[in-house]
Design a protein around this motif. Structure first.
Motif, mmCIF file in Angstrom:
data_model
loop_
_atom_site.group_PDB
_atom_site.id
_atom_site.type_symbol
_atom_site.label_atom_id
_atom_site.label_comp_id
_atom_site.label_asym_id
_atom_site.label_seq_id
_atom_site.Cartn_x
_atom_site.Cartn_y
_atom_site.Cartn_z
ATOM 1 N N ILE A 303 3.179 -8.162 -16.551
ATOM 2 C CA ILE A 303 3.563 -9.320 -15.741
ATOM 3 C C ILE A 303 3.058 -9.180 -14.307
ATOM 4 O O ILE A 303 2.716 -10.164 -13.652
ATOM 5 C CB ILE A 303 5.085 -9.559 -15.783
ATOM 6 N N LEU A 304 2.944 -7.941 -13.817
ATOM 7 C CA LEU A 304 2.395 -7.752 -12.471
ATOM 8 C C LEU A 304 0.904 -8.119 -12.431
ATOM 9 O O LEU A 304 0.399 -8.525 -11.390
ATOM 10 C CB LEU A 304 2.611 -6.319 -12.014
ATOM 11 N N ALA A 305 0.225 -7.977 -13.553
ATOM 12 C CA ALA A 305 -1.182 -8.392 -13.602
ATOM 13 C C ALA A 305 -1.326 -9.902 -13.430
ATOM 14 O O ALA A 305 -2.394 -10.386 -13.036
ATOM 15 C CB ALA A 305 -1.807 -7.945 -14.926
ATOM 16 N N GLU A 306 -0.253 -10.650 -13.714
ATOM 17 C CA GLU A 306 -0.256 -12.110 -13.551
ATOM 18 C C GLU A 306 0.382 -12.543 -12.240
ATOM 19 O O GLU A 306 0.130 -13.655 -11.761
ATOM 20 C CB GLU A 306 0.516 -12.764 -14.705
ATOM 21 N N ALA A 307 1.212 -11.679 -11.653
ATOM 22 C CA ALA A 307 2.042 -12.070 -10.512
ATOM 23 C C ALA A 307 1.251 -12.134 -9.213
ATOM 24 O O ALA A 307 0.201 -11.502 -9.051
ATOM 25 C CB ALA A 307 3.203 -11.095 -10.364
ATOM 26 N N LEU A 323 0.992 -2.142 -6.815
ATOM 27 C CA LEU A 323 -0.223 -1.874 -6.054
ATOM 28 C C LEU A 323 -1.424 -1.704 -6.972
ATOM 29 O O LEU A 323 -2.534 -2.132 -6.641
ATOM 30 C CB LEU A 323 -0.033 -0.630 -5.196
ATOM 31 N N GLU A 324 -1.209 -1.080 -8.122
ATOM 32 C CA GLU A 324 -2.310 -0.940 -9.077
ATOM 33 C C GLU A 324 -2.855 -2.312 -9.462
ATOM 34 O O GLU A 324 -4.065 -2.478 -9.679
ATOM 35 C CB GLU A 324 -1.847 -0.195 -10.316
ATOM 36 N N ALA A 325 -1.967 -3.298 -9.536
ATOM 37 C CA ALA A 325 -2.382 -4.667 -9.860
ATOM 38 C C ALA A 325 -2.862 -5.433 -8.632
ATOM 39 O O ALA A 325 -3.232 -6.607 -8.758
ATOM 40 C CB ALA A 325 -1.229 -5.416 -10.523
ATOM 41 N N GLY A 326 -2.852 -4.790 -7.464
ATOM 42 C CA GLY A 326 -3.277 -5.472 -6.248
ATOM 43 C C GLY A 326 -2.284 -6.493 -5.748
ATOM 44 O O GLY A 326 -2.656 -7.459 -5.072
ATOM 45 N N VAL A 327 -0.993 -6.279 -6.061
ATOM 46 C CA VAL A 327 0.054 -7.252 -5.729
ATOM 47 C C VAL A 327 0.868 -6.759 -4.527
ATOM 48 O O VAL A 327 1.436 -5.670 -4.569
ATOM 49 C CB VAL A 327 0.991 -7.465 -6.937
ATOM 50 N N PRO A 328 0.964 -7.543 -3.457
ATOM 51 C CA PRO A 328 1.806 -7.159 -2.316
ATOM 52 C C PRO A 328 3.282 -7.101 -2.717
ATOM 53 O O PRO A 328 3.723 -7.790 -3.645
ATOM 54 C CB PRO A 328 1.565 -8.277 -1.293
ATOM 55 N N VAL A 329 4.040 -6.283 -1.977
ATOM 56 C CA VAL A 329 5.433 -6.016 -2.335
ATOM 57 C C VAL A 329 6.362 -6.361 -1.190
ATOM 58 O O VAL A 329 6.103 -6.006 -0.027
ATOM 59 C CB VAL A 329 5.615 -4.529 -2.708
ATOM 60 N N LEU A 330 7.453 -7.052 -1.517
ATOM 61 C CA LEU A 330 8.557 -7.229 -0.585
ATOM 62 C C LEU A 330 9.636 -6.238 -1.006
ATOM 63 O O LEU A 330 10.241 -6.382 -2.077
ATOM 64 C CB LEU A 330 9.095 -8.654 -0.616
ATOM 65 N N ALA A 331 9.864 -5.231 -0.193
ATOM 66 C CA ALA A 331 10.763 -4.136 -0.545
ATOM 67 C C ALA A 331 12.157 -4.384 0.021
ATOM 68 O O ALA A 331 12.305 -4.780 1.187
ATOM 69 C CB ALA A 331 10.219 -2.819 -0.012
ATOM 70 N N ALA A 350 0.526 -3.105 2.988
ATOM 71 C CA ALA A 350 0.495 -3.683 1.645
ATOM 72 C C ALA A 350 1.789 -4.396 1.290
ATOM 73 O O ALA A 350 1.964 -4.818 0.141
ATOM 74 C CB ALA A 350 0.213 -2.588 0.616
ATOM 75 N N GLY A 351 2.694 -4.530 2.246
ATOM 76 C CA GLY A 351 3.950 -5.206 1.954
ATOM 77 C C GLY A 351 4.851 -5.264 3.162
ATOM 78 O O GLY A 351 4.491 -4.816 4.262
ATOM 79 N N LEU A 352 6.041 -5.816 2.955
ATOM 80 C CA LEU A 352 7.062 -5.926 3.987
ATOM 81 C C LEU A 352 8.347 -5.314 3.467
ATOM 82 O O LEU A 352 8.534 -5.150 2.257
ATOM 83 C CB LEU A 352 7.303 -7.393 4.354
ATOM 84 N N SER A 353 9.248 -5.001 4.370
ATOM 85 C CA SER A 353 10.534 -4.420 3.996
ATOM 86 C C SER A 353 11.646 -5.137 4.737
ATOM 87 O O SER A 353 11.536 -5.411 5.940
ATOM 88 C CB SER A 353 10.555 -2.923 4.339
ATOM 89 N N LEU A 354 12.730 -5.457 4.013
ATOM 90 C CA LEU A 354 13.918 -6.063 4.585
ATOM 91 C C LEU A 354 15.136 -5.275 4.145
ATOM 92 O O LEU A 354 15.158 -4.707 3.050
ATOM 93 C CB LEU A 354 14.072 -7.517 4.133
ATOM 94 N N GLU A 374 -0.793 -14.590 4.456
ATOM 95 C CA GLU A 374 -1.623 -13.647 5.218
ATOM 96 C C GLU A 374 -2.420 -12.784 4.246
ATOM 97 O O GLU A 374 -1.851 -11.944 3.535
ATOM 98 C CB GLU A 374 -0.746 -12.789 6.132
ATOM 99 N N PRO A 375 -3.733 -12.945 4.198
ATOM 100 C CA PRO A 375 -4.546 -12.268 3.178
ATOM 101 C C PRO A 375 -4.603 -10.755 3.335
ATOM 102 O O PRO A 375 -4.962 -10.052 2.382
ATOM 103 C CB PRO A 375 -5.934 -12.895 3.353
ATOM 104 N N GLY A 376 -4.256 -10.237 4.501
ATOM 105 C CA GLY A 376 -4.332 -8.797 4.710
ATOM 106 C C GLY A 376 -3.443 -7.998 3.775
ATOM 107 O O GLY A 376 -3.790 -6.882 3.368
ATOM 108 N N PHE A 377 -2.300 -8.559 3.410
ATOM 109 C CA PHE A 377 -1.388 -7.834 2.518
ATOM 110 C C PHE A 377 -2.030 -7.605 1.145
ATOM 111 O O PHE A 377 -1.996 -6.495 0.611
ATOM 112 C CB PHE A 377 -0.074 -8.606 2.362
ATOM 113 N N ARG A 378 -2.625 -8.661 0.599
ATOM 114 C CA ARG A 378 -3.270 -8.490 -0.713
ATOM 115 C C ARG A 378 -4.497 -7.593 -0.589
ATOM 116 O O ARG A 378 -4.765 -6.780 -1.496
ATOM 117 C CB ARG A 378 -3.663 -9.846 -1.296
ATOM 118 N N ARG A 379 -5.217 -7.697 0.498
ATOM 119 C CA ARG A 379 -6.410 -6.850 0.665
ATOM 120 C C ARG A 379 -6.027 -5.374 0.651
ATOM 121 O O ARG A 379 -6.680 -4.550 -0.010
ATOM 122 C CB ARG A 379 -7.111 -7.210 1.975
ATOM 123 N N GLU A 380 -4.941 -5.015 1.361
ATOM 124 C CA GLU A 380 -4.525 -3.613 1.388
ATOM 125 C C GLU A 380 -3.934 -3.173 0.053
ATOM 126 O O GLU A 380 -4.124 -2.035 -0.378
ATOM 127 C CB GLU A 380 -3.511 -3.388 2.514
#
Length: 424
Positions: A303-307, A323-331, A350-354, A374-380
């Motif tokens: 599902i992360l490959a689609e997300a 991250l392996e799927a190149g998906v940014p994370v909200l932690a 590669a993500g944000l934290s709250l 913001e494309p930088g998150f996906r790029r990282e």
């Protein structure tokens, strides 16, 4: 052929990582057994690995799912001490009876290293969670502090160690008592029980904070069984609305209120949401969640490959899968090493934290919009994904363990031959 004993706490994610290493060792012609506390062998699914169990002690059902706050931390430390005591009491006998020749030791279970030293066996440390290998510039994994090698940052890290020393008193007492029982030099911290050979880590260098060049950490990426089926995602990206995957892991999936906040935030930004609560919600509770899909387990990597985005508790395995799927994370870190994982996500861009405490749907929605726009998150995230894909994982870890153990055993054999008296 070498007989490798694997020693880890009865945590599902840790057992799975050790199973992957064990299967890779078996594929190379070795034998593997896993030593766990009472009840822990129920988690073992690999037919290639022999389960060994000690008891009494804290089994999987006794791992607290409410580890936050002072009392939660002290309860977690106490449970860990119980498990260590049980392993030190019965582990040497079981290891010797099985015929262990080398040991792979979870960094979070000091009994494994003490057992190996008592039996005079070579051992390697395994970081199934964030590595705990000491570095004055790196905060302890359970602290969500940023990387700061300045004098002020180093001072703060030392202060954090002093506070941890107070909270971990029961653990220190247990390690000291174990050393005395096994006739070993006195030590008291988990860091004192790390292998002199290497630490095999599930992280990659690009995800961790910068470490000193002399660090003995082999950053190998996730340890996964080659027998695992990635599966098929029940949802596909529609290319219009962002698809968000949300999970709080096997211990924190009961947090209905947090899932409700996530669902409301996704609705505010027009995102599709898939929730995996790991069997911790009742059907009635799950029905209150306004999401496209709510279920116990999902094929996470599929599902992360689609997300487009991942919202999670900052568990290391979920973050590495994203991250392996190149998906940014909200932690939304809750306990254990999750604050440290979240801090590294932010550090690497590669993500944000709250904070999960008093989190509002609006705050979460704003973070989701940033991650989407913001494309930088996906790029990282994609950069780290490429590093994870090439790191080698369990197969490389088994190869490294085989080589280091063989070199150590060969050195021991040569030393013994030199000490033998000349024939008359």
């Amino acid at each position: 052929m070498t007989r490798f004993l694997l020693v880890t706490p009865p945590l599902l994610s840790h057992v799975r990582a050790f199973e992957a290493l064990g299967e890779a060792l078996v594929a190379r012609g070795h034998r593997a057994a896993i030593l766990l506390n009472a009840g822990g062998t129920a988690l073992v699914r690999s037919p290639d690995i022999e389960p060994l169990e000690v008891g009494p002690g804290a089994g999987p059902a006794q791992l607290t799912d409410r580890p936050t706050g002072l009392f939660g931390i002290l309860r977690t430390v106490r449970e860990g001490a119980w498990r260590t005591e049980a392993l030190v009491t019965e582990g040497p006998r079981l290891a010797a009876r099985w015929g262990a020749e080398a040991v792979l030791v979870d960094q979070m279970e000091p009994a494994g290293a003490l057992l190996a030293e008592h039996l005079e066996l070579p051992f390697l440390s395994v970081a199934a969670a964030l590595p705990i290998d000491p570095d004055p510039a790196i905060p302890a994994p359970y602290l969500g502090w940023p990387y700061d090698p300045s004098p002020e940052g180093l001072k703060r890290n030392r202060g954090g160690e002093r506070v941890a020393r107070l909270l971990l008193r029961r653990q220190r007492e247990t390690i000291r008592a174990a050393c005395s029982r096994l006739g070993l030099p006195l030590r008291e911290r988990m860091e004192d029980c790390l292998s002199p050979l290497a630490s095999l880590s599930q992280t990659v260098a690009g995800f961790d904070y910068p470490r000193a060049p002399a660090a003995r950490i082999a950053a190998l990426g996730p340890f996964r069984s080659t027998k695992d089926n990635v599966g098929v995602s029940p949802l596909r990206s529609d290319g219009i609305r962002p698809l968000v995957f949300a999970s709080l892991g096997t211990l924190q999936g009961h947090r209905l209120g947090l899932f409700q906040t996530i669902a409301r935030a996704c609705r505010q930004v027009g995102a599709r949401l898939a929730i995996a609560h790991c069997g911790r919600l009742s059907p009635a509770e799950a029905a209150t969640l306004d999401a496209e899909l709510v279920t116990d387990f999902l094929p996470q990597r599929a599902i992360l490959a689609e997300a487009d985005l991942c919202i999670c508790h900052a568990g290391l395995n979920t973050v590495l899968d994203a991250l392996e799927a190149g998906v940014p994370v909200l932690a939304l870190p809750i306990a254990y090493d999750q604050p440290g994982v979240a801090a590294r996500l932010v550090h690497q861009g590669a993500g944000l934290s709250l904070s999960h405490r008093l989190l509002s749907p609006s705050d979460l929605a704003r973070a989701l919009q940033r991650l989407t726009r913001e494309p930088g998150f996906r790029r990282e995230a994609e950069r780290l994904g490429r590093e994870i894909a090439s790191a080698g994982g369990a197969a490389r870890g088994a190869e490294l363990a085989e080589r280091l153990v063989a070199e150590t055993l060969d050195g021991i054999s040569r030393s013994r031959r030199l000490k033998q008296p000349e024939p008359a």
